[in-house]
Motif scaffolding. Structure first.
Motif, PDB file in Angstrom:
ATOM      1  N   ASN A 403       0.785  -1.135  -0.019  1.00  0.00           N
ATOM      2  CA  ASN A 403       0.021   0.144  -0.095  1.00  0.00           C
ATOM      3  C   ASN A 403       0.795   1.211  -0.166  1.00  0.00           C
ATOM      4  O   ASN A 403       1.443   1.520   1.024  1.00  0.00           O
ATOM      5  N   GLN A 426      -0.975   8.346   6.742  1.00  0.00           N
ATOM      6  CA  GLN A 426      -0.874   8.175   5.399  1.00  0.00           C
ATOM      7  C   GLN A 426       0.178   9.338   4.746  1.00  0.00           C
ATOM      8  O   GLN A 426      -0.318   9.890   3.787  1.00  0.00           O
ATOM      9  N   GLU A 570      -4.741  -8.422   4.702  1.00  0.00           N
ATOM     10  CA  GLU A 570      -4.278  -8.169   3.373  1.00  0.00           C
ATOM     11  C   GLU A 570      -2.990  -8.708   3.371  1.00  0.00           C
ATOM     12  O   GLU A 570      -2.328  -8.709   2.163  1.00  0.00           O
TER      13      GLU A 570
END
Length: 818
Positions: A403, A426, A570
């Motif tokens: 990611n 992020q 994930e």
């Protein structure tokens, strides 16, 4: 006549220049610059960044990384610190591993070997220099990541406990704060108001709502546009009060009052105009209508260095200035409006991206499994080749999906989060693309995020605190020597002896305050030392106090929200790959693995002197005296305790003599040859055993030194069969086990053209290649090569680093293996 006029003009010009040269110190800009220069000189800013080989791991994996330490606004590799500390911690902030790395021109390579018994969960790695501790843990490099449980672990299968509401749908009301662009609202002046909503898990929460005045009339509406952040425009009126009525994503409603409206003040508005930044200053009517408005000064600085300054005309209450971004380095710029007296009025953060370091790859877009790959790299800054220091990681992205918004990123770390105290969600997102949308969202972050490396008032007044932690150029051993009653011992002799290498000995004298230090040392970890001291009269009746560094706080700091995120679902693909590699490594007996065993009951007795340095073997002596034999001797000096109890040994002035020839015997303490009178400096409670070697069969192994016999003394280590509460320091001697430099391992890159290569193991790699030492010369060129694994997929190459001018670079390249 013309000639006289020319001379008169020259004289007037000279007088004018002299006048300005003398009043420059009184200029508010000069005063601010001088005070800021003093602060930066006294408190230089260091930052640390670590590049890792991949974004997450499994128990039994190796974590490979490279440390970059930079200093100043230019982000040049630091020459200030020579040591960097790196810690691996779990989500509860318990340290699992900790190492020191020796920096060479601001860089160092390191690694952690994860045991396969490690419990799965969220972990984090922090890195810092000793000097960075002055700024606080919030400015350390700190990166959270997931470790999956290994096959040998008896703990959970890797499922991670997650804080409630990680999907941003909060059952608890989020925390919402409003941030007027200038710091406060001013009557009659239009203002841009940003807001940030944070859920109970520390992550951004979606909200929308309206702003109403004191009569309940709607004056503005708003919606969060990115990670709980958004903004709206508001023009407050005199005597007005405002409340935000907010609705969360799950329908919960709440009200939050906005800050009190000021009758007097300024509003600073910053607009991004592509290559420029426009700053507009407006004053309230109470100021514009006053007889004398204060003179205003606008200063723009980054990391403590001023790159722009401007003073408004005397009496002016508003002005607009356009500033080229080229004036600033990449990173956070801080614009502050001052009065003529140096009082800060308004402040605004702006992110400047002038990074022009480009990394260009020369390679194919497609290769075969197990094929040898050679990739060329050219580093240029503004089109010109540059020398630089880089590191490269290659992973199989089909096994290690990434990611990119949450992964570790040198640009996001050094240019953004390292200068912000609070949590940034992020951060890599703001550097993965340069669209107008992303730039607007980055400006929202600037409007809502705090910046507190220094307080302007402390800088202007020169009242900033002294640093507590010094620059650590190299390893050192230091301390204080005192008498038993606590008085400093001046002129005392201090020696440091390596237990495992007696040829390594250092000595020095104490100063008037009893202080001593051995500086500029370099030694590996797990060193065992003895520190011994005497006073100026060569007596050992002294106490040694070694300096130690206070431990860090237990707080997880600003990355706590990242430690609550569950990405286990994930990582299914990586979990399967890690399992296959684990099975193969166990089959070939390689890797960081243990073999689980059934419970085994051992009934053998413990060896009493297992730590003995006796070259014949523990206990192989003519006579052995153990600690329990001396328990009730009740004497002060060890020689007095042994007098008459060792066969064939007598003591004179504390020195052992053999009755054969009456010459001094050799004394060996924990493997270190010491003088005979050293015995009386040893506390009897520290002795685990004494071995006497007098015959040729036992003493002969020591050669000429043992001509008159040997006494081998072994001190306690805490694991003796009998109850032991720990060593009691004797007078003038202290054992010391300092933390030295970790010697980094070398990443093994298999070669399929080697006949003995284990191709099955090589095929299962998830980190295909890791190289922390990739450098470009003045022509900007370098290259590296490796072999692909045997699996097909999309391979991902990440190169990060810094050029010789401090420009930060990162480039990602992908190719197919078919």
């Amino acid at each position: 006549m013309n000639y006289r006029r020319f001379l008169a003009c020259i004289a007037a010009l000279a007088a004018l220049l002299i006048t300005y040269s003398f009043v420059s110190v009184e200029d508010p800009i000069d005063r601010i610059r001088q005070q800021l220069d003093r602060w930066v000189s006294a408190h230089p800013v260091e930052k640390v960044y670590l590049q890792f080989d991949k974004p997450y791991y499994a128990a039994g994996d190796d974590i490979w990384f490279k440390a970059y330490v930079v200093a100043g606004p230019d982000h040049r590799l630091s020459t200030l610190s020579g040591v960097v500390n790196v810690d691996l911690l779990d989500a509860g902030n318990v340290t699992k591993q900790s190492i020191k790395l020796q920096l060479a021109n601001g860089v160092a390579a390191g690694d952690f070997a994860l045991p396969d018994t490690l419990r799965g969960g969220n972990y984090h790695i922090r890195a810092y220099t000793n000097y960075m501790r002055n700024a606080g843990n919030e400015y350390f490099f700190d990166h959270a990541f997931t470790i999956l449980s290994g096959m040998a672990s008896k703990g959970p299968s890797g499922n991670i406990t997650v804080a409630a509401g990680s999907d941003n749908k909060q059952s608890i009301k989020p925390d919402i704060q409003f941030f007027p662009e200038s710091g406060y609202l001013v009557n009659g002046l239009p203002s841009q108001v940003a807001f940030k909503a944070v859920g109970s898990n520390g992550l951004g929460a979606d909200v929308h709502g309206v702003v109403v005045d004191g009569q309940g009339k709607q004056v503005a509406s708003f919606n969060s546009t990115h990670l709980g952040m958004g903004k709206f425009n508001l023009t407050p009126v005199a005597g007005g009060s405002y409340v935000a009525r907010i609705t969360t994503s799950d329908g919960t409603q709440m009200t939050v009052p906005l800050s009190k409206v000021q009758d007097r003040g300024y509003v600073m508005t910053v607009t991004d105009n592509g290559p420029n930044v426009t700053v507009n200053i407006s004053a309230s009517r109470t100021i514009t209508n006053s007889a004398s408005a204060p003179s205003l000064t606008l200063v723009g600085q980054s990391s403590g260095r001023i790159y722009f300054s401007s003073t408004g005309k005397p009496g002016s209450t508003a002005f607009t200035t356009t500033i080229s971004k080229e004036k600033f380095p990449s990173g956070i710029a801080r614009f502050t409006l001052f009065t003529a007296g140096g009082e800060p009025l308004n402040e605004r953060l702006v992110f400047i991206n002038n990074n022009k370091l480009a990394l260009t790859f020369s390679a194919s877009n497609s290769y075969s499994p197990r094929q040898k790959v050679k990739i060329g790299v050219i580093a240029t800054n503004d089109g010109k080749p540059v020398a630089g220091n880089f590191s490269v990681s290659v992973t199989d992205e089909s096994k290690v999906p990434v990611n990119e918004n949450t992964e570790n990123n040198i640009l996001a770390s050094l240019l953004l989060t390292s200068d912000l105290r609070g949590y940034v969600e992020q951060p890599a997102y703001y550097f993965n693309s340069q669209t107008n949308k992303v730039q607007t969202e980055l400006d929202l972050l600037m409007l809502t995020q705090g910046y507190h490396r220094f307080d302007w008032r402390e800088v202007i007044n020169g009242s900033s605190q002294q640093d507590t932690y010094n620059l650590e150029k190299a390893l050192q051993i230091s301390g204080t020597i005192t008498s038993p009653d606590g008085k400093p011992v001046a002129g005392g002799k201090v020696e440091v002896i390596d237990i495992d290498n007696i040829d390594y000995t250092l000595d020095t004298l104490t100063d008037a305050n009893g202080r001593f230090s051995f500086t500029n040392l370099a030694f590996d970890d797990s060193l065992r030392l003895i520190v011994q001291a005497r006073n100026a009269k060569n007596k050992r009746d002294v106490v040694i106090h070694l300096d130690s560094i206070a431990p860090l706080s237990k707080s997880t700091g600003k990355i706590a929200p990242d430690l609550s995120i569950d990405i286990h679902n994930e990582l299914t693909v990586y979990s399967q790959s890690a399992k296959a590699l684990y099975v193969a490594q166990r089959q070939y007996n390689v890797g960081n693995h243990v073999i689980p065993l059934q419970e085994v009951v051992i009934r053998e007795k413990k060896q009493a002197l297992k730590h003995s340095a006796n070259l014949n073997g523990p206990g192989n002596a003519d006579q052995v005296l153990l600690a329990h034999d001396m328990r009730n001797y009740g004497c002060v000096y060890l020689a007095d305790c042994l007098q008459g109890r060792l066969l064939g040994v007598i003591f004179r002035n504390g020195i052992p003599y053999s009755t054969r020839g009456y010459r001094p015997m050799q004394v060996i303490l924990d493997g270190v040859y010491v003088q005979g009178d050293f015995i009386n400096t040893i506390n009897i409670n520290d002795v685990a055993g004494i071995e006497v070697l007098r015959n040729a069969g036992t003493a002969g192994i020591y050669g000429g030194r043992a001509a008159n016999g040997v006494i081998v003394i072994t001190t306690k280590r805490g694991d003796e069969p009998e109850t032991y509460a720990g060593p009691i320091t004797g007078r003038g001697i202290k054992a010391f086990y300092p933390k030295g430099y970790y010697k980094a391992r070398t990443f093994y890159s298999p070669r399929y053209d080697a006949p003995k290569e284990n191709k099955q193991l090589a095929d299962l790699r998830t980190t295909i290649y890791w190289n922390p030492n990739v450098t470009t010369s003045a022509d900007g060129k370098t290259a590296f090569e490796y072999f692909n694994a045997g699996s097909r997929g999309k391979y991902r190459v990440v190169v990060e680093g810094i050029d010789s001018e401090g420009n930060v670079g990162r480039q990602v390249y992908r190719y197919n293996v078919e």
